[in-house]
Design a protein around this motif. Structure first.
Motif, PDB file in Angstrom:
ATOM      1  N   ASP A 138       0.878  -1.161   0.000  1.00 20.34           N
ATOM      2  CA  ASP A 138       0.000   0.000   0.000  1.00 20.34           C
ATOM      3  C   ASP A 138       0.918   1.214   0.000  1.00 20.34           C
ATOM      4  N   ALA A 139       1.135   1.775  -1.177  1.00 18.56           N
ATOM      5  CA  ALA A 139       2.127   2.838  -1.339  1.00 18.56           C
ATOM      6  C   ALA A 139       1.829   4.060  -0.475  1.00 18.56           C
ATOM      7  N   GLU A 140       0.564   4.284  -0.170  1.00 13.61           N
ATOM      8  CA  GLU A 140       0.182   5.445   0.630  1.00 13.61           C
ATOM      9  C   GLU A 140      -0.082   5.080   2.090  1.00 13.61           C
ATOM     10  N   GLY A 141       0.097   3.802   2.426  1.00 11.35           N
ATOM     11  CA  GLY A 141      -0.230   3.340   3.771  1.00 11.35           C
ATOM     12  C   GLY A 141       0.681   3.907   4.842  1.00 11.35           C
ATOM     13  N   GLU A 142       0.127   4.101   6.010  1.00 11.93           N
ATOM     14  CA  GLU A 142       0.872   4.634   7.149  1.00 11.93           C
ATOM     15  C   GLU A 142       1.415   3.492   8.006  1.00 11.93           C
ATOM     16  N   ARG A 143       2.313   3.816   8.891  1.00 11.66           N
ATOM     17  CA  ARG A 143       2.853   2.849   9.848  1.00 11.66           C
ATOM     18  C   ARG A 143       1.821   2.613  10.942  1.00 11.66           C
ATOM     19  N   THR A 144       1.347   1.367  11.083  1.00 12.96           N
ATOM     20  CA  THR A 144       0.407   1.028  12.154  1.00 12.96           C
ATOM     21  C   THR A 144       1.115   0.368  13.326  1.00 12.96           C
ATOM     22  N   GLY A 145       2.294  -0.197  13.058  1.00 11.79           N
ATOM     23  CA  GLY A 145       3.034  -0.906  14.096  1.00 11.79           C
ATOM     24  C   GLY A 145       2.633  -2.360  14.233  1.00 11.79           C
ATOM     25  N   HIS A 146       1.775  -2.841  13.319  1.00 10.39           N
ATOM     26  CA  HIS A 146       1.285  -4.222  13.408  1.00 10.39           C
ATOM     27  C   HIS A 146       1.499  -4.955  12.092  1.00 10.39           C
ATOM     28  N   TYR A 147       1.754  -6.250  12.207  1.00 13.30           N
ATOM     29  CA  TYR A 147       1.856  -7.104  11.026  1.00 13.30           C
ATOM     30  C   TYR A 147       1.676  -8.547  11.474  1.00 13.30           C
ATOM     31  N   THR A 148       1.434  -9.421  10.507  1.00  6.53           N
ATOM     32  CA  THR A 148       1.323 -10.853  10.765  1.00  6.53           C
ATOM     33  C   THR A 148       2.207 -11.584   9.765  1.00  6.53           C
ATOM     34  N   VAL A 149       2.938 -12.587  10.239  1.00  8.95           N
ATOM     35  CA  VAL A 149       3.780 -13.409   9.377  1.00  8.95           C
ATOM     36  C   VAL A 149       3.175 -14.802   9.309  1.00  8.95           C
ATOM     37  N   GLY A 150       3.119 -15.378   8.102  1.00 11.69           N
ATOM     38  CA  GLY A 150       2.555 -16.710   7.977  1.00 11.69           C
ATOM     39  C   GLY A 150       2.959 -17.402   6.698  1.00 11.69           C
ATOM     40  N   GLU A 151       2.426 -18.590   6.515  1.00  8.39           N
ATOM     41  CA  GLU A 151       2.700 -19.377   5.316  1.00  8.39           C
ATOM     42  C   GLU A 151       1.919 -18.854   4.107  1.00  8.39           C
ATOM     43  N   HIS A 152       0.668 -18.456   4.347  1.00  6.25           N
ATOM     44  CA  HIS A 152      -0.204 -18.018   3.259  1.00  6.25           C
ATOM     45  C   HIS A 152      -1.068 -16.867   3.746  1.00  6.25           C
ATOM     46  N   GLY A 153      -1.719 -16.208   2.815  1.00  3.42           N
ATOM     47  CA  GLY A 153      -2.602 -15.117   3.180  1.00  3.42           C
ATOM     48  C   GLY A 153      -3.452 -14.705   1.996  1.00  3.42           C
ATOM     49  N   ASP A 154      -4.267 -13.712   2.215  1.00  7.93           N
ATOM     50  CA  ASP A 154      -5.159 -13.184   1.186  1.00  7.93           C
ATOM     51  C   ASP A 154      -4.352 -12.343   0.205  1.00  7.93           C
ATOM     52  N   MET A 155      -4.280 -12.785  -1.050  1.00  9.58           N
ATOM     53  CA  MET A 155      -3.474 -12.076  -2.037  1.00  9.58           C
ATOM     54  C   MET A 155      -4.020 -10.687  -2.355  1.00  9.58           C
ATOM     55  N   ALA A 156      -5.212 -10.394  -1.904  1.00 11.55           N
ATOM     56  CA  ALA A 156      -5.763  -9.052  -2.102  1.00 11.55           C
ATOM     57  C   ALA A 156      -5.308  -8.095  -0.997  1.00 11.55           C
ATOM     58  N   ALA A 157      -4.648  -8.630   0.015  1.00  8.89           N
ATOM     59  CA  ALA A 157      -4.223  -7.806   1.150  1.00  8.89           C
ATOM     60  C   ALA A 157      -3.113  -6.848   0.746  1.00  8.89           C
ATOM     61  N   ARG A 158      -3.003  -5.758   1.469  1.00 11.73           N
ATOM     62  CA  ARG A 158      -1.960  -4.770   1.248  1.00 11.73           C
ATOM     63  C   ARG A 158      -1.312  -4.428   2.579  1.00 11.73           C
ATOM     64  N   ILE A 159      -0.040  -4.055   2.528  1.00  9.63           N
ATOM     65  CA  ILE A 159       0.683  -3.644   3.731  1.00  9.63           C
ATOM     66  C   ILE A 159       1.533  -2.425   3.392  1.00  9.63           C
ATOM     67  N   SER A 160       1.659  -1.522   4.322  1.00  9.68           N
ATOM     68  CA  SER A 160       2.481  -0.338   4.078  1.00  9.68           C
ATOM     69  C   SER A 160       3.956  -0.722   4.086  1.00  9.68           C
ATOM     70  N   HIS A 161       4.756   0.078   3.418  1.00  6.51           N
ATOM     71  CA  HIS A 161       6.197  -0.150   3.434  1.00  6.51           C
ATOM     72  C   HIS A 161       6.736  -0.078   4.864  1.00  6.51           C
ATOM     73  N   ALA A 162       6.191   0.839   5.647  1.00 10.17           N
ATOM     74  CA  ALA A 162       6.669   1.014   7.021  1.00 10.17           C
ATOM     75  C   ALA A 162       6.370  -0.205   7.887  1.00 10.17           C
TER      76      ALA A 162
END
Length: 198
Positions: free
Chosen positions: A151-175
């Motif tokens: 998500d090029a415009e996404g802000e830093r939320t401080g949260h993320y999840t690491v896993g084997e698979h996920g929803d390919m429609a999901a987006r994450i900020s660079h931060a």
């Protein structure tokens, strides 16, 4: 605090990783951009990485005039050999989720309807990952990918999840992706595998 070298520090992911590592008080060396260390050169990698505790690789090429087909496997080999020579045992490398087999065992890039124009870049990434898997015994590497895209415009939320698979429609900020990179660089929890981050 740790000393971390970031290859590809001039790109969006690299800049975010540098910022996140410095925010935590780590000493960071920026490498592999604007004529600096060539990530495809083992000697250059070893020279810049000497004295560091971990490396993050966010270096990539894309677009007209580039050859990703040779860049990614060559860079992977140079990183593995150069880091081992420098005594740096941890490498966290940025990749693509489409090169990872899904729950059905099929990589998204191999599925019907995958856009042909993206396939060469994805195949190049896959060949780099294959080098890590087959030649990476001397380095404790981890290959992390955004589960879908950034998500090029996404802000830093401080949260993320690491896993084997996920929803390919999901987006994450660079931060937020950078948080995962630095977490794994400074305190490795996963080893010699490909995981996705969302």
């Amino acid at each position: 605090m740790s000393r971390i070298v970031v290859f590809g520090a001039g790109g969006r992911v690299g800049r975010a990783a540098v910022a996140e590592a410095r925010r935590r008080g780590h000493e960071v060396t920026e490498a592999g951009h604007e004529g600096a260390t060539d990530v495809r050169d083992q000697r250059a990698v070893a020279a810049v990485a000497a004295g560091h505790d971990a490396a993050i690789n966010a270096a990539a090429v894309y677009g007209e005039g580039t050859d990703p087909g040779t860049f990614f496997p060559t860079a992977a080999r140079a990183l593995l050999a150069g880091l081992a020579e420098a005594g740096v045992r941890r490498l966290v490398s940025v990749g693509l989720a489409v090169v990872k087999p899904g729950p059905d065992g099929v990589r998204l890039m191999d599925s019907p309807g995958f856009p042909a124009e993206f396939l060469p870049f994805c195949l190049a990434h896959a060949s780099g990952f294959d080098v890590l898997r087959s030649e990476g015994d001397a380095v404790d590497w981890l290959y992390l990918s955004p589960v879908g895209d950034f998500d090029a415009e996404g802000e830093r939320t401080g949260h993320y999840t690491v896993g084997e698979h996920g929803d390919m429609a999901a987006r994450i900020s660079h931060a937020d992706f950078a948080i995962a990179l630095v977490d794994e660089a400074q305190g490795p929890k996963h080893h010699r595998e490909h995981l996705v981050v969302t």
